[in-house]
Write an enzyme that holds these catalytic residues in place. Structure first.
Site, PDB file in Angstrom:
ATOM      1  N   GLU A  38       0.869  -1.116  -0.013  1.00  0.00           N
ATOM      2  CA  GLU A  38      -0.173  -0.134  -0.065  1.00  0.00           C
ATOM      3  C   GLU A  38       0.926   1.208  -0.001  1.00  0.00           C
ATOM      4  O   GLU A  38       1.639   1.329   0.925  1.00  0.00           O
ATOM      5  CB  GLU A  38      -0.862  -0.332   1.278  1.00  0.00           C
ATOM      6  CG  GLU A  38      -1.830   1.243   1.257  1.00  0.00           C
ATOM      7  CD  GLU A  38      -2.786   1.087   2.587  1.00  0.00           C
ATOM      8  OE1 GLU A  38      -2.755   0.273   3.220  1.00  0.00           O
ATOM      9  OE2 GLU A  38      -3.371   2.108   2.525  1.00  0.00           O
TER      10      GLU A  38
ATOM     11  N   ARG B 255       4.997 -12.821   9.622  1.00  0.00           N
ATOM     12  CA  ARG B 255       5.542 -11.705   9.441  1.00  0.00           C
ATOM     13  C   ARG B 255       6.846 -11.574  10.209  1.00  0.00           C
ATOM     14  O   ARG B 255       7.254 -12.111  11.179  1.00  0.00           O
ATOM     15  CB  ARG B 255       4.812 -10.475   9.644  1.00  0.00           C
ATOM     16  CG  ARG B 255       4.520 -10.180  11.029  1.00  0.00           C
ATOM     17  CD  ARG B 255       3.283  -9.319  11.301  1.00  0.00           C
ATOM     18  NE  ARG B 255       3.583  -7.765  10.782  1.00  0.00           N
ATOM     19  CZ  ARG B 255       2.750  -7.278   9.826  1.00  0.00           C
ATOM     20  NH1 ARG B 255       1.833  -7.737   9.103  1.00  0.00           N
ATOM     21  NH2 ARG B 255       3.138  -5.889   9.549  1.00  0.00           N
TER      22      ARG B 255
ATOM     23  N   LYS C  13       4.196   1.086   9.814  1.00  0.00           N
ATOM     24  CA  LYS C  13       4.470   2.221   9.067  1.00  0.00           C
ATOM     25  C   LYS C  13       3.585   3.402   9.636  1.00  0.00           C
ATOM     26  O   LYS C  13       4.011   4.671   9.712  1.00  0.00           O
ATOM     27  CB  LYS C  13       3.694   2.116   7.634  1.00  0.00           C
ATOM     28  CG  LYS C  13       4.452   1.473   6.655  1.00  0.00           C
ATOM     29  CD  LYS C  13       3.976   1.276   5.223  1.00  0.00           C
ATOM     30  CE  LYS C  13       3.021   0.157   4.941  1.00  0.00           C
ATOM     31  NZ  LYS C  13       2.670   0.009   3.794  1.00  0.00           N
TER      32      LYS C  13
HETATM   33  P1  ATP Z   1       2.631  -2.344   8.064  1.00  0.00           P
HETATM   34  O1  ATP Z   1       1.689  -2.921   9.082  1.00  0.00           O
HETATM   35  O2  ATP Z   1       4.122  -2.276   8.619  1.00  0.00           O
HETATM   36  O3  ATP Z   1       2.257  -0.839   7.607  1.00  0.00           O
HETATM   37  P2  ATP Z   1       1.458  -3.515   5.643  1.00  0.00           P
HETATM   38  O4  ATP Z   1       1.197  -4.722   6.090  1.00  0.00           O
HETATM   39  O5  ATP Z   1       0.386  -2.622   6.230  1.00  0.00           O
HETATM   40  O6  ATP Z   1       2.649  -3.011   6.824  1.00  0.00           O
HETATM   41  P3  ATP Z   1       1.597  -3.470   2.908  1.00  0.00           P
HETATM   42  O7  ATP Z   1       2.134  -2.342   2.216  1.00  0.00           O
HETATM   43  O8  ATP Z   1       0.113  -3.556   3.187  1.00  0.00           O
HETATM   44  O9  ATP Z   1       2.131  -2.851   4.496  1.00  0.00           O
HETATM   45  O10 ATP Z   1       2.425  -4.686   2.932  1.00  0.00           O
HETATM   46  C1  ATP Z   1       2.867  -5.133   1.491  1.00  0.00           C
HETATM   47  C2  ATP Z   1       3.263  -6.617   1.793  1.00  0.00           C
HETATM   48  O11 ATP Z   1       4.179  -6.619   2.680  1.00  0.00           O
HETATM   49  C3  ATP Z   1       2.198  -7.484   2.293  1.00  0.00           C
HETATM   50  O12 ATP Z   1       2.019  -8.713   1.581  1.00  0.00           O
HETATM   51  C4  ATP Z   1       2.214  -7.775   3.755  1.00  0.00           C
HETATM   52  O13 ATP Z   1       1.930  -8.784   4.255  1.00  0.00           O
HETATM   53  C5  ATP Z   1       3.905  -7.520   3.617  1.00  0.00           C
HETATM   54  N1  ATP Z   1       4.722  -7.370   5.068  1.00  0.00           N
HETATM   55  C6  ATP Z   1       4.311  -6.122   5.712  1.00  0.00           C
HETATM   56  N2  ATP Z   1       5.023  -6.247   6.867  1.00  0.00           N
HETATM   57  C7  ATP Z   1       5.623  -7.226   6.701  1.00  0.00           C
HETATM   58  C8  ATP Z   1       6.514  -8.115   7.900  1.00  0.00           C
HETATM   59  N3  ATP Z   1       6.886  -7.354   8.930  1.00  0.00           N
HETATM   60  N4  ATP Z   1       7.138  -9.205   7.631  1.00  0.00           N
HETATM   61  C9  ATP Z   1       6.918  -9.908   6.264  1.00  0.00           C
HETATM   62  N5  ATP Z   1       5.828  -9.161   5.345  1.00  0.00           N
HETATM   63  C10 ATP Z   1       5.501  -7.834   5.476  1.00  0.00           C
HETATM   64 MG    MG Z   2      -1.520  -3.071   4.998  1.00  0.00          MG
END
Ligand code: ATP
Ligand code: MG
Length: 560
Positions: A38, A262, A272
């Site tokens: 995102e 994760r 984020k």
């Molecule tokens: P955050 O919670 O840190 O803001 P998010 O999951 O909202 O992260 P996205 O941009 O939606 O961020 O994530 C893009 C991809 O990266 C998704 O497939 C997500 O599952 C993966 N991802 C995000 N954080 C992690 C992590 N800590 N370890 C592994 N994969 C991750």
């Molecule tokens: Mg997300």
């Protein structure tokens, strides 16, 4: 035949590889993955792991990986983030097959919503999002059906079209899937598919004022791209049945979702939202502050892409959440830099040494090896003069028995240069040591004595006359507690756990070749650690970041 291959390989395969090999064995011809960020912030080390998995699996099985921006919330998203995400993926060394946006599919998603309405599988609800939340029920109690649930398809079509046309304000209506308000999986209790947001989108501008929810957009986007393996993190496992439900209801290409744990790291916060807060509050210098866990911060700090990939490989893919020791990441960067980083000499805590029998004004150049691990890196010339700096802790006035560095009356080898002997310790009125007077052995050039006497200690040095001054930033963890959310000492939030000493600025004295060092290109300061010029560095004011120290706490822990 196929199972035989599986059996022999089984030990080395992770569970995602097993899944892919099974699907190939069942006749799947392609492997198509995607990385779906995102664009609401910069990527962090957790995303790096996801990138390595998605792109890595595609590469391993001769498939493709798409980059898809999950841009369904116009309020939080920005092109600044889109650009940074692309840059970070490229830096990590991966190439996406195609660049797509969930917003590319807004028309298609809308048409599919119409299909679901016509099938009696979706309806427009006039309840507020709050009322919807309140009537959803609990795990043990069923939810309450909305009074608008049984609108006719015609009425729903008309209202949905008018939602799209902008007739209603934010929050006035939503489109919901009509599934089951008593379903044991709460996500099935008539999930919201669309909400009204009158906001400009960074790609579609003002064309839309209704935006799809994650659960409605994600699976269908995967399906449009014919993703074979949609890999995401564990918290999405409860969403999987809904992911399948929409695909089934629409009868479209059946993508499948698989979840892995994760990445969590000690001393590191990954969310984020909180990282944005740190940036906005000025607690750090920006998204790429070297103390941040973002990919751009690791790059600025002097990490190599290979070290981040090696780390992702080392932690592997797990099915259960766990916390990885930050020392593992540091271990990986040290391993890589030891192979690729050139060596240089720099003194960070200087003690002046005057070599009293070395001619005034004389300068000699000593040939120094750039990288003992890589002969091709060649050699360089380092100037030597009558006055030099050594590290303050390479001298002790009253040393313990096994101290082999410089001491009164003792001899030490200056790396690549001469043997010197400490003749006199000079102090100020307070008794602080201000300089040393030494003599050198003119026959010991290049570092070996002419008479074969053994000198054990070897220390680094720089010429006081030729050294260049630099601001050196020594980084420590951004949080002082292993768990940034630790509240065991009465902390009210993670903000109380910020480490006040996470960045210490000192002045270092560097051998002159470091003036030309490119920004971001890491070298080893011999005996100290790895450092690279920071993006703040300029000809007038050199700034170096400490990438990582030489000390390896993880290897040590592992040996115990
Ligand atoms: P955050 O919670 O840190 O803001 P998010 O999951 O909202 O992260 P996205 O941009 O939606 O961020 O994530 C893009 C991809 O990266 C998704 O497939 C997500 O599952 C993966 N991802 C995000 N954080 C992690 C992590 N800590 N370890 C592994 N994969 C991750
Ligand atoms: Mg997300």
């Amino acid at each position: 035949m196929a199972t035989e291959v599986n059996e022999t390989k089984e030990k080395s395969l992770n569970f995602l590889e097993e899944i892919i090999e099974e699907s190939i064995a069942k006749g799947e011809k392609r492997v198509q993955t995607r990385f779906p960020p995102e664009p609401n912030g910069y990527l962090h080390i957790g995303h790096a792991k996801s990138i390595c998995i998605n792109f890595g699996l595609a590469k391993k099985y001769g498939g493709l990986c798409n980059l898809r921006f999950d841009d369904t919330n116009p309020v939080k998203e920005d092109v600044e983030y889109v650009d940074s995400i692309k840059r970070d993926i490229e830096w990590l060394g991966f190439k996406w097959a195609v660049e797509r946006y969930a917003s590319d599919y807004f028309d298609q998603l809308y048409e599919w919503a119409v299909v679901l309405i016509k099938k009696g599988l979706a309806y427009v609800d006039d309840q507020t999002q709050e009322q919807i939340r309140e009537t959803r029920g609990t795990v043990s109690e069923p939810g309450k059906e909305s009074p608008w649930r049984n609108r006719s398809a015609e009425e729903n079509l008309d209202l949905f079209e008018r939602m799209k046309a902008g007739e209603f304000p934010d929050g006035a209506k939503v489109l919901r899937a009509k599934i089951d308000m008593a379903h044991p999986n709460m996500l099935f209790r008539d999930p919201i598919m669309y909400r009204i947001i009158h906001a400009e989108h960074h790609r579609t501008g003002n064309k839309w004022c209704i935006y799809p929810m994650y659960d409605y957009a994600h699976g269908q986007s995967d399906s449009i791209e014919k993703i074979t393996h949609s890999i995401c993190t564990l918290e999405f496992d409860v969403h999987r049945p809904l992911y399948d439900w929409f695909i089934d209801a629409l009868g479209i290409y059946p993508s499948h979702q698989y979840e892995f744990a994760r990445l969590n790291l000690t001393y590191t916060m990954m969310s984020k939202r909180n990282l944005l807060k740190l940036v906005n509050e000025g607690a750090v210098m920006g998204w790429d502050d070297p103390r941040m866990p973002t990919i751009c911060a690791l790059r600025r700090k002097g990490y190599t892409p290979a070290s981040v990939r090696a780390f992702a490989e080392m932690v592997g893919v797990a099915k259960r959440d766990n916390v990885i020791d930050l020392a593992k990441l540091e271990y990986c960067v040290r391993e890589d830099l030891n192979k690729v980083a050139e060596r240089r000499m720099a003194v960070l805590d200087p003690l002046k040494v005057v070599i009293t029998n070395y001619p005034q004004g004389k300068v000699e150049y000593f040939e120094c090896v750039n990288n003992p691990e890589n002969e091709a890196a060649g050699k360089r010339q380092v100037p030597f003069s009558r006055e030099i700096y050594i590290e303050r802790d390479d001298f002790m006035e009253n040393p313990p028995k096994k101290y082999f560095r410089l001491q009164p009356g003792g001899e030490v080898r200056l790396r690549y240069a001469y043997l010197i002997k400490c003749e006199e310790v000079i102090k100020d009125a307070q008794g602080n040591i201000t300089e040393l007077h030494c003599t050198y052995d003119p026959m010991s050039g290049g570092g070996s004595s002419s008479d074969g006497r053994r000198v054990k200690g070897v220390i680094h040095w720089v010429s006081a006359q030729y050294a260049v001054e630099a601001e050196v930033r020594l980084f420590d963890t951004l949080f002082r507690t292993e768990d940034p959310n630790d509240t065991s000492e009465g902390q009210t939030s993670w903000e109380d756990n910020l480490n006040p000493a996470s960045m210490v600025k000192i002045t270092g004295y560097l051998e002159p070749s470091l003036r030309e060092q490119p920004i971001g290109k890491t070298v080893q300061f011999e005996r100290i650690g790895y450092f690279c010029p920071d993006t703040d560095s300029s000809n007038d004011h050199l700034v170096f970041n400490r990438t990582v120290t030489l000390k390896d706490s993880w290897a040590k822990i592992n040996k115990q």
